[in-house]
Design a protein around this motif. Structure first.
Motif, PDB file in Angstrom:
ATOM      1  N   LYS A  24       0.811  -1.205   0.000  1.00 42.13           N
ATOM      2  CA  LYS A  24       0.000   0.000   0.000  1.00 42.13           C
ATOM      3  C   LYS A  24       0.848   1.260   0.000  1.00 42.13           C
ATOM      4  O   LYS A  24       0.325   2.351  -0.128  1.00 42.13           O
ATOM      5  CB  LYS A  24      -0.931   0.025   1.212  1.00 42.13           C
ATOM      6  N   ARG A  84      -7.825   8.956   1.603  1.00 47.04           N
ATOM      7  CA  ARG A  84      -8.133   8.090   0.475  1.00 47.04           C
ATOM      8  C   ARG A  84      -6.858   7.773  -0.293  1.00 47.04           C
ATOM      9  O   ARG A  84      -5.905   8.536  -0.254  1.00 47.04           O
ATOM     10  CB  ARG A  84      -9.184   8.696  -0.438  1.00 47.04           C
ATOM     11  N   GLU A  85      -6.886   6.634  -0.948  1.00 43.00           N
ATOM     12  CA  GLU A  85      -5.744   6.218  -1.754  1.00 43.00           C
ATOM     13  C   GLU A  85      -5.995   6.560  -3.214  1.00 43.00           C
ATOM     14  O   GLU A  85      -7.125   6.471  -3.693  1.00 43.00           O
ATOM     15  CB  GLU A  85      -5.534   4.712  -1.640  1.00 43.00           C
ATOM     16  N   GLU A  86      -4.941   6.960  -3.889  1.00 42.50           N
ATOM     17  CA  GLU A  86      -4.926   7.123  -5.332  1.00 42.50           C
ATOM     18  C   GLU A  86      -3.743   6.317  -5.826  1.00 42.50           C
ATOM     19  O   GLU A  86      -2.870   5.977  -5.034  1.00 42.50           O
ATOM     20  CB  GLU A  86      -4.764   8.598  -5.714  1.00 42.50           C
ATOM     21  N   PRO A  87      -3.667   6.008  -7.105  1.00 39.15           N
ATOM     22  CA  PRO A  87      -2.509   5.250  -7.594  1.00 39.15           C
ATOM     23  C   PRO A  87      -1.191   5.979  -7.281  1.00 39.15           C
ATOM     24  O   PRO A  87      -0.970   7.100  -7.720  1.00 39.15           O
ATOM     25  CB  PRO A  87      -2.751   5.174  -9.105  1.00 39.15           C
ATOM     26  N   VAL A  90      -1.377   9.009  -1.484  1.00 34.10           N
ATOM     27  CA  VAL A  90      -2.406   9.007  -0.461  1.00 34.10           C
ATOM     28  C   VAL A  90      -2.815  10.467  -0.254  1.00 34.10           C
ATOM     29  O   VAL A  90      -1.971  11.369  -0.299  1.00 34.10           O
ATOM     30  CB  VAL A  90      -1.916   8.328   0.844  1.00 34.10           C
ATOM     31  N   VAL A  91      -4.123  10.719  -0.080  1.00 32.45           N
ATOM     32  CA  VAL A  91      -4.652  12.081   0.014  1.00 32.45           C
ATOM     33  C   VAL A  91      -5.389  12.243   1.338  1.00 32.45           C
ATOM     34  O   VAL A  91      -6.319  11.498   1.638  1.00 32.45           O
ATOM     35  CB  VAL A  91      -5.601  12.398  -1.156  1.00 32.45           C
ATOM     36  N   THR A  93      -7.759  14.765   3.448  1.00 31.40           N
ATOM     37  CA  THR A  93      -8.696  15.830   3.109  1.00 31.40           C
ATOM     38  C   THR A  93      -9.405  16.340   4.358  1.00 31.40           C
ATOM     39  O   THR A  93      -9.894  15.553   5.164  1.00 31.40           O
ATOM     40  CB  THR A  93      -9.756  15.312   2.108  1.00 31.40           C
ATOM     41  N   GLN A  98      -6.696  19.897   0.988  1.00 25.48           N
ATOM     42  CA  GLN A  98      -6.230  18.537   0.734  1.00 25.48           C
ATOM     43  C   GLN A  98      -4.707  18.533   0.713  1.00 25.48           C
ATOM     44  O   GLN A  98      -4.092  19.491   0.258  1.00 25.48           O
ATOM     45  CB  GLN A  98      -6.702  18.035  -0.631  1.00 25.48           C
ATOM     46  N   LYS A 100      -1.689  15.892  -0.622  1.00 25.28           N
ATOM     47  CA  LYS A 100      -1.441  14.669  -1.369  1.00 25.28           C
ATOM     48  C   LYS A 100       0.029  14.326  -1.257  1.00 25.28           C
ATOM     49  O   LYS A 100       0.888  15.163  -1.512  1.00 25.28           O
ATOM     50  CB  LYS A 100      -1.820  14.885  -2.838  1.00 25.28           C
ATOM     51  N   ASP A 102       3.057  11.734  -2.482  1.00 21.30           N
ATOM     52  CA  ASP A 102       3.525  10.698  -3.399  1.00 21.30           C
ATOM     53  C   ASP A 102       4.208   9.624  -2.555  1.00 21.30           C
ATOM     54  O   ASP A 102       5.143   9.918  -1.807  1.00 21.30           O
ATOM     55  CB  ASP A 102       4.499  11.304  -4.412  1.00 21.30           C
ATOM     56  N   GLY A 115      -9.603  20.611  -6.063  1.00 24.84           N
ATOM     57  CA  GLY A 115      -8.491  19.887  -6.656  1.00 24.84           C
ATOM     58  C   GLY A 115      -7.475  20.766  -7.354  1.00 24.84           C
ATOM     59  O   GLY A 115      -6.559  20.265  -8.001  1.00 24.84           O
TER      60      GLY A 115
END
Length: 163
Positions: A24, A84-87, A90-91, A93, A98, A100, A102, A115
C-alpha cells in the motif's frame, strides 16, 4: 485442527497482512494525521485545524529529540478529516484543504477542495552535517511556482530587481 497447524496458518495470515501493508505504500493512519515512510525519510502530516496541515519530515534513522519550539499549543478540538488512496499516492482531506503525498518520493502537494494545486513540492534534500561539534541537518526544499507567482520577503530584491 492441531495447535501446530493453527499456529502455522495464523503466522501465514500475519505475514500476508504485512506484505499487503507494504504494498500500500508504507503509510499509517494516526489519530491526528498520517505517517508516510519512503526509502530515506519519514513524512508526518498533522491536522491541527481544518485549514492547517503541518508537515514534518525526518531522515529514517532520526528520532525527534526535542519538543518543537515552533508549535507550542496543541489543538483544542478534534478536526474531522478523511484519507483516500490514489494510484501511487495518499490524500488527506479536511473541509477546506487537501494534502497529497507521493508514496515513492514523499513529495507533498496542497490542493483546494476543487483539486486546484495551491503548492507543490519539487524536491527536497536532507544531509547530515556537523556544526560547532553538534550533529544537525542541512535542508534544501524546492517548490513549483506558477508563471505569474511572486515570492515576497525573502531578500530576493537586494539589488533593486524584483523577480
Amino acid at each position: 485442527m492441531s495447535n501446530i497447524t493453527r499456529t502455522i496458518l495464523l503466522s501465514l495470515v500475519f505475514l500476508t497482512s504485512l506484505t499487503v501493508f507494504q504494498a500500500k505504500g508504507n503509510y499509517l493512519k494516526k489519530d491526528d494525521g498520517i505517517l508516510v515512510n519512503t526509502d530515506s525519510v519519514n513524512i508526518r502530516l498533522h491536522v491541527p485545524g481544518e485549514n492547517i496541515i503541518r508537515v514534518e519530515c525526518r531522515l529514517i534513522q532520526e528520532a525527534q529529540k526535542h519538543q518543537s519550539l515552533v508549535v507550542v499549543n496543541s489543538p483544542q478540538e478534534k478536526v474531522r478529516w478523511s484519507l483516500r488512496e490514489e494510484p501511487g499516492a495518499v490524500v488527506l482531506t479536511t473541509a477546506s484543504l487537501q494534502a497529497k503525498v507521493d508514496l515513492s518520493s514523499g513529495k507533498v502537494q496542497f490542493l483546494d477542495t476543487s483539486g486546484n494545486i495551491l503548492l507543490k513540492e519539487n524536491g527536497r534534500e536532507i544531509n547530515q552535517v556537523t556544526v560547532i561539534g553538534e550533529k544537525t541537518n542541512s535542508i534544501r526544499q524546492k517548490f513549483m511556482l506558477s508563471r505569474n507567482e511572486a515570492i515576497y520577503g525573502l531578500g530576493q530584491h537586494q539589488e533593486g530587481n524584483m523577480n
